[in-house]
Design an enzyme around this catalytic site. Sequence first.
Site, PDB file in Angstrom:
ATOM      1  N   TYR A 182       0.836  -1.204   0.000  1.00  0.00           N
ATOM      2  CA  TYR A 182       0.000   0.000   0.000  1.00  0.00           C
ATOM      3  C   TYR A 182       0.869   1.252   0.000  1.00  0.00           C
ATOM      4  CZ  TYR A 182      -4.772  -1.852   0.619  1.00  0.00           C
ATOM      5  OH  TYR A 182      -5.993  -2.435   0.439  1.00  0.00           O
ATOM      6  N   GLU A 212      -8.752  -4.264   8.671  1.00  0.00           N
ATOM      7  CA  GLU A 212      -7.494  -4.088   9.399  1.00  0.00           C
ATOM      8  C   GLU A 212      -7.723  -3.316  10.688  1.00  0.00           C
ATOM      9  OE1 GLU A 212      -2.909  -2.522   8.675  1.00  0.00           O
ATOM     10  OE2 GLU A 212      -4.444  -2.069   7.188  1.00  0.00           O
ATOM     11  N   GLU A 239      -3.942  10.672  13.172  1.00  0.00           N
ATOM     12  CA  GLU A 239      -4.509  11.850  12.518  1.00  0.00           C
ATOM     13  C   GLU A 239      -5.514  11.459  11.439  1.00  0.00           C
ATOM     14  OE1 GLU A 239      -0.890  12.780  14.604  1.00  0.00           O
ATOM     15  OE2 GLU A 239      -1.314  11.283  13.066  1.00  0.00           O
TER      16      GLU A 239
END
Length: 402
Positions: A130, A246, A389
Amino acid sequence: MDMSFSAEDLVFREEVRAFLDDKLNIRLREGAFATPSVFVEPDITREWQAILNEKGWLATLWPEEDGGPGFTPTQKYIFEKECALAGAPALPVLGLKLVGPVICKFGTPEQKARFLPRILSGEDYWCQGYSEPGAGSDLASLKTRAERQGDKYIVNGSKIWTTHAHHANWIFALVRTNPDAKKQEGISFLLVPMDQPGVSVTPIVTIANDHEVNATFFDNAETSVENLIGDEGQGWTIAKYLLENERGGSCAAPSLLAEIERVEQYAKRQPSGVNGAMDHDVALMQRLARLRLETEAFEVTELRILSELAKGRPAGPQTSLMKLTASNLRQAINTITIDMFGYDGLQLPTSRPLYGNEAPEPVGGREAQLAMPTWLNGRAWTIFGGSDEVQKTIIAKQVLGL
């Protein structure tokens, strides 16, 4: 919401406990305990995977028709809680919990028949492609290119933080198949064999002295068009589905509470240096009690979401709330552990693994030896799977509607 277990669930819990007593041997327990990193080494996790596969209790996120055990959401929670309490090794996340459910949902019958049995058996060991240099939290900016040429794709580019790529023989990757489309619309989800000349892996040794992540490079690597999951341009949709698994596909509270229980036991044995053990240190025990209460509150929230899943509702953006909270609780547990062991907790052994006959001798006990490597490795909890974040942004937009 009824949070009590049914009679059938209690029978299942006893079955799980009996199975763990019988099959979870000392080598597996010690290997899991003495692993400071998020990902357990393959020699430990594959042995446990084979035991669970033989029982039919392995792929808890898969539909029963694709090889899953057919657990209800409550049974899945019970199973994960009992495994955590027993000290069972973590399973290979990347195959069983990430790409496996993707293939179950988006794969063709031929892709399911080819890949799913080999994930269950452990014949295929997967890594994830990714993040890239310059495309981490802003994943849609990825530049790795896959160009179709006849019946194959030619892949060029690089991925970073590819966990266990040095063990893997397959990688599932987000690649750009249409450079002219909008960022998300030009991305596809592709399976690429690692064992070929066009793929190279460079280790990244972390501050914890662990080698579990890598940089992976594609130089005219090849893969068949049959290894495209879904349609071209559907990769972003598939990626979001995978990330929900996940971030919230497993129950985090059981392992957190089991770790707190272990820390409480350490406190009863660890000398304080002032006439007693650390459990006489009021300030430390107040911190630990607060942490337990926060984790138990988190468990209630997790059970509430579990109740919703049992009614057939999708996981959705609340998985970001679970991931954010669990990551910070885990880091808080790591911090209080290293504080409790004092100077003994500052040791950082230079060799791995920390289990087996070749493990380095500890200073002040194996628990103290694991404190610093676990704390350092655990800094990644608030980064991988989407940083804090990123999770806060998702929660603000999709949960709070801000």
